[in-house]
Design a protein around this motif. Sequence first.
Motif, PDB file in Angstrom:
ATOM      1  N   LYS A  13      -8.940  -5.973  11.523  1.00  0.00           N
ATOM      2  CA  LYS A  13      -9.555  -7.013  10.690  1.00  0.00           C
ATOM      3  C   LYS A  13     -10.893  -6.530  10.137  1.00  0.00           C
ATOM      4  O   LYS A  13     -11.193  -6.702   8.950  1.00  0.00           O
ATOM      5  CB  LYS A  13      -9.770  -8.296  11.499  1.00  0.00           C
ATOM      6  CG  LYS A  13      -8.541  -9.174  11.623  1.00  0.00           C
ATOM      7  CD  LYS A  13      -8.738 -10.317  12.587  1.00  0.00           C
ATOM      8  CE  LYS A  13      -9.881 -11.216  12.199  1.00  0.00           C
ATOM      9  NZ  LYS A  13     -10.013 -12.380  13.123  1.00  0.00           N
ATOM     10  N   LEU A  60     -10.546  -3.895   7.441  1.00  0.00           N
ATOM     11  CA  LEU A  60     -10.026  -4.378   6.158  1.00  0.00           C
ATOM     12  C   LEU A  60     -10.991  -5.313   5.433  1.00  0.00           C
ATOM     13  O   LEU A  60     -10.616  -5.953   4.452  1.00  0.00           O
ATOM     14  CB  LEU A  60      -8.683  -5.092   6.376  1.00  0.00           C
ATOM     15  CG  LEU A  60      -7.511  -4.195   6.785  1.00  0.00           C
ATOM     16  CD1 LEU A  60      -6.275  -5.033   7.092  1.00  0.00           C
ATOM     17  CD2 LEU A  60      -7.187  -3.188   5.690  1.00  0.00           C
ATOM     18  N   THR A  77     -11.372  -4.528   1.681  1.00  0.00           N
ATOM     19  CA  THR A  77     -10.140  -4.841   0.962  1.00  0.00           C
ATOM     20  C   THR A  77      -9.974  -6.352   0.835  1.00  0.00           C
ATOM     21  O   THR A  77      -9.555  -6.867  -0.201  1.00  0.00           O
ATOM     22  CB  THR A  77      -8.919  -4.245   1.702  1.00  0.00           C
ATOM     23  OG1 THR A  77      -9.040  -2.827   1.711  1.00  0.00           O
ATOM     24  CG2 THR A  77      -7.612  -4.623   1.026  1.00  0.00           C
ATOM     25  N   ARG A  78     -10.326  -7.053   1.905  1.00  0.00           N
ATOM     26  CA  ARG A  78     -10.215  -8.510   1.891  1.00  0.00           C
ATOM     27  C   ARG A  78     -11.149  -9.101   0.826  1.00  0.00           C
ATOM     28  O   ARG A  78     -10.778  -9.999   0.087  1.00  0.00           O
ATOM     29  CB  ARG A  78     -10.563  -9.054   3.278  1.00  0.00           C
ATOM     30  CG  ARG A  78      -9.924 -10.377   3.587  1.00  0.00           C
ATOM     31  CD  ARG A  78      -9.754 -10.619   5.069  1.00  0.00           C
ATOM     32  NE  ARG A  78     -10.948 -10.377   5.841  1.00  0.00           N
ATOM     33  CZ  ARG A  78     -10.980  -9.594   6.919  1.00  0.00           C
ATOM     34  NH1 ARG A  78      -9.907  -8.978   7.344  1.00  0.00           N
ATOM     35  NH2 ARG A  78     -12.100  -9.432   7.589  1.00  0.00           N
ATOM     36  N   SER A 104      -6.836  -4.320  -6.254  1.00  0.00           N
ATOM     37  CA  SER A 104      -6.852  -3.888  -4.847  1.00  0.00           C
ATOM     38  C   SER A 104      -6.040  -2.620  -4.634  1.00  0.00           C
ATOM     39  O   SER A 104      -5.808  -2.194  -3.520  1.00  0.00           O
ATOM     40  CB  SER A 104      -6.318  -4.997  -3.942  1.00  0.00           C
ATOM     41  OG  SER A 104      -4.916  -5.102  -4.075  1.00  0.00           O
ATOM     42  N   GLN A 139       1.164 -14.608   1.576  1.00  0.00           N
ATOM     43  CA  GLN A 139       1.103 -13.838   2.818  1.00  0.00           C
ATOM     44  C   GLN A 139       2.514 -13.496   3.305  1.00  0.00           C
ATOM     45  O   GLN A 139       2.770 -12.372   3.757  1.00  0.00           O
ATOM     46  CB  GLN A 139       0.359 -14.612   3.910  1.00  0.00           C
ATOM     47  CG  GLN A 139       0.235 -13.809   5.209  1.00  0.00           C
ATOM     48  CD  GLN A 139      -0.632 -14.486   6.254  1.00  0.00           C
ATOM     49  OE1 GLN A 139      -1.452 -15.348   5.924  1.00  0.00           O
ATOM     50  NE2 GLN A 139      -0.471 -14.101   7.509  1.00  0.00           N
ATOM     51  N   GLY A 148      -7.453  -0.911   0.374  1.00  0.00           N
ATOM     52  CA  GLY A 148      -6.392  -1.045   1.369  1.00  0.00           C
ATOM     53  C   GLY A 148      -5.100  -1.595   0.808  1.00  0.00           C
ATOM     54  O   GLY A 148      -4.033  -1.452   1.405  1.00  0.00           O
ATOM     55  N   GLY A 149      -5.177  -2.203  -0.367  1.00  0.00           N
ATOM     56  CA  GLY A 149      -3.965  -2.701  -1.024  1.00  0.00           C
ATOM     57  C   GLY A 149      -3.004  -1.598  -1.383  1.00  0.00           C
ATOM     58  O   GLY A 149      -1.843  -1.858  -1.724  1.00  0.00           O
ATOM     59  N   PHE A 179      -0.908  -6.152  10.007  1.00  0.00           N
ATOM     60  CA  PHE A 179      -1.673  -5.793   8.815  1.00  0.00           C
ATOM     61  C   PHE A 179      -1.789  -6.996   7.876  1.00  0.00           C
ATOM     62  O   PHE A 179      -2.879  -7.311   7.387  1.00  0.00           O
ATOM     63  CB  PHE A 179      -1.006  -4.624   8.086  1.00  0.00           C
ATOM     64  CG  PHE A 179      -1.770  -4.140   6.885  1.00  0.00           C
ATOM     65  CD1 PHE A 179      -2.750  -3.173   7.014  1.00  0.00           C
ATOM     66  CD2 PHE A 179      -1.521  -4.662   5.623  1.00  0.00           C
ATOM     67  CE1 PHE A 179      -3.473  -2.728   5.916  1.00  0.00           C
ATOM     68  CE2 PHE A 179      -2.234  -4.234   4.517  1.00  0.00           C
ATOM     69  CZ  PHE A 179      -3.205  -3.261   4.666  1.00  0.00           C
ATOM     70  N   LEU A 239      -5.169  -8.906   6.959  1.00  0.00           N
ATOM     71  CA  LEU A 239      -5.571  -8.937   5.554  1.00  0.00           C
ATOM     72  C   LEU A 239      -5.913 -10.351   5.101  1.00  0.00           C
ATOM     73  O   LEU A 239      -6.884 -10.584   4.391  1.00  0.00           O
ATOM     74  CB  LEU A 239      -4.437  -8.371   4.696  1.00  0.00           C
ATOM     75  CG  LEU A 239      -4.716  -8.179   3.206  1.00  0.00           C
ATOM     76  CD1 LEU A 239      -5.865  -7.211   2.988  1.00  0.00           C
ATOM     77  CD2 LEU A 239      -3.464  -7.677   2.500  1.00  0.00           C
TER      78      LEU A 239
END
Length: 310
Positions: free
Chosen positions: A9, A12, A15-16, A48, A82, A263-264, A297, A301
């Motif tokens: 977490k 990321l 990326t988030r 992303s 999601q 990270g996408g 993941f 995310l």
Amino acid sequence: MAGFFSQLKQGLVKTRQNFVDKVGELLTGRRKIDEELYEALEEALIRSDAGVNTAMELVEKLRREVKNRKLTEAQELREVLQELVADLLGAGKPLNLAEPGPTVILVVGVNGVGKTTTIGKLANYFRREGKRVILAAGDTFRAAAIDQLEIWGERSGAEVVKQKEGADPAAVAFDAIQAAKSRQADVVLMDTAGRLHNKVNLMEELRKVKRVITREIPAAPHEVLLVLDATTGQNAIQQAKLFRETAGVTGIVLTKLDGTAKGGVVLGIQGEVRIPVKWIGIGEGMDDLRPFVPQDFAAALFSGLDEAEG
């Protein structure tokens, strides 16, 4: 494992901020689901580094789900998105390990992605599981690569098979497999020189290494792992496509996921290349390379949105 999820977490976060937080703003700032919203979501995915094709595919699936489920409120899309991301990532695929051993894992990739470090961390993982590991110093073009592998061998407790700088990598592969057989090793991790896709001679050399391995152990190499640097975004997807064609890649190790907003790229790799991401790296430590769990993941995310809504 809970500790690693927290680390994931944290890794990321950028990326988030680059993707999920924007999605949150889009969904919170409006009520109705319209074409403008779909376009904005597609743009957030592309930014992303999920890739244009993957972004379009995800948004198209989202449209279908909205229609099928008769959704009308923008807020309802978060959970569906999601689900679709988790779906795209698929089920986790563990490494293919030979029983009985030795399992031969060929590790490929361009220079600078952390290939040798990845091998060292994999060796550490297997050693902690009680397996006997041999590292094959197949990057004979750089003396520094051989030295680096020896350092990782010392740190992880793995044996290193090497020859002098400039030696034939296929000969190193042969020696490593003979050593693995005679010493009853469980895993052979074979380093290779960083290869650029347009270097035909280097790609041919890689094929030669594979031929030698297969001659000695018909089912081997059991894995051909491509190491990619997450911070390179779309370049990582291009590398995956090129190595898929030339090296018979069976799995991907994605390094440097921590501290990048890209990270996408995990979505792009799965959506466009269809090679499973098997391991991810989210830190510099020996234990910061772990098997990739797609559901974890996706949950990590989107956790920012969960917490915001909670």
